[in-house]
Design an enzyme around this catalytic site. Sequence first.
Site, short mmCIF file in Angstrom:
data_model
loop_
_atom_site.label_atom_id
_atom_site.label_comp_id
_atom_site.label_asym_id
_atom_site.label_seq_id
_atom_site.Cartn_x
_atom_site.Cartn_y
_atom_site.Cartn_z
N GLN A 133 60.13 38.46 -22.43
CA GLN A 133 60.23 39.04 -24.18
C GLN A 133 59.60 40.18 -24.30
OE1 GLN A 133 60.84 36.54 -26.38
NE2 GLN A 133 60.21 37.81 -27.93
N LYS A 163 61.71 29.16 -27.94
CA LYS A 163 62.92 29.29 -26.75
C LYS A 163 62.51 28.30 -25.76
CE LYS A 163 63.45 34.38 -27.44
NZ LYS A 163 63.02 35.60 -27.07
N ASP A 190 69.39 38.07 -21.46
CA ASP A 190 69.32 39.07 -22.55
C ASP A 190 70.50 40.04 -22.65
OD1 ASP A 190 67.33 38.65 -24.48
OD2 ASP A 190 65.69 39.43 -23.23
N1 GUN Z 1 62.03 40.36 -28.86
C1 GUN Z 1 62.64 40.17 -29.96
N2 GUN Z 1 64.00 39.78 -29.82
C2 GUN Z 1 63.95 39.79 -28.50
C3 GUN Z 1 65.14 39.54 -27.71
O1 GUN Z 1 66.33 39.10 -28.16
N3 GUN Z 1 64.93 39.28 -26.24
C4 GUN Z 1 63.85 39.58 -25.85
N4 GUN Z 1 63.70 39.52 -24.57
N5 GUN Z 1 62.69 39.96 -26.55
C5 GUN Z 1 62.97 39.86 -27.78
#
Ligand code: GUN
Length: 295
Positions: A98, A54, A121
């Site tokens: 996350q 990311k 998100d």
């Molecule tokens: N963990 C797995 N997928 C995601 C996501 O789309 N966002 C976040 N914040 N954590 C994740």
Amino acid sequence: MTATLIDGKQIAEALRREIAQSVAELKDRHNVTPALAVVLVGDDPASQVYVRSKLKQTVEAGMRSIEYVLPGTIAQSDLVACIRTLNADHDVDGILVQLPLPGHIDADAVIAELDPAKDVDGLSDLNAGRLASGKSGLLSGIVPCTPLGSLMLVKSVRQDLSGLEAVIIGRSNLFGKPMAQLLLQESCTVTIAHSRTADLPAVCRRADILIAAVGRAEMVKSDWLKPQAIVIDVGINRISLPEGKTKLVGDVDFAAARLHAQAITPVPGGVGPMTLACLLGNTLKAARLRRRLDV
Ligand code: GUN
């Protein structure tokens, strides 16, 4: 007949190029560089890999990335304090915590702390509510990245989804529920199936669009598919092979499903790259919305 492979890697690359172009324009016209803060709690290896990707792609798109790595033993109140600092920092446009968080942390309470304007998100109550009431268009609301990317992949196969039967396996807030809302907005007839659904194979056989997000390796078999279905595989499962080797597979038995579907996403290289690209898109959108800029 063999299904068309939906190349998420390539579609995501094109999307990232578009986003980088828009970021450059935002800089030129308004001297704004969008910034994304990613908060990683603990040392889960899979989360570390996702977070690294990311941050790398954020910088490649011309945006600023800020990483907070916090100990897995952190107190809830300290994590909340970190979120509040990021909320208050005018230069931070997007905040991503996350998931999953360690067991002693109340994830819902942490998400509730996020400023909805920075919630890239799309998990906060306000963003989820906007999506549910059809108010998350270009000018408001942030839609969760994986469902948004999955919809783009479906639409790369077929633009008009009106009247199609869509079945989503999985009912999470992060994926299943927002995915259902997006498909409803496309005028699909939507079913959300889950672990208590009776006769899941029969439900899946109704689907013109089948979206699997269960986290069970190769659970969806080829005889669960309606011929010519569009299949989106959101699962990423690591399975063991002989001689201590491992391999990533999705929730769909890909090799067999490929002989029945119209189009199918591979794992890896399907939904995953789209999630990342949509996160960049959401960060750009948040940067514009917070400053009331349309370009
Ligand atoms: N963990 C797995 N997928 C995601 C996501 O789309 N966002 C976040 N914040 N954590 C994740």
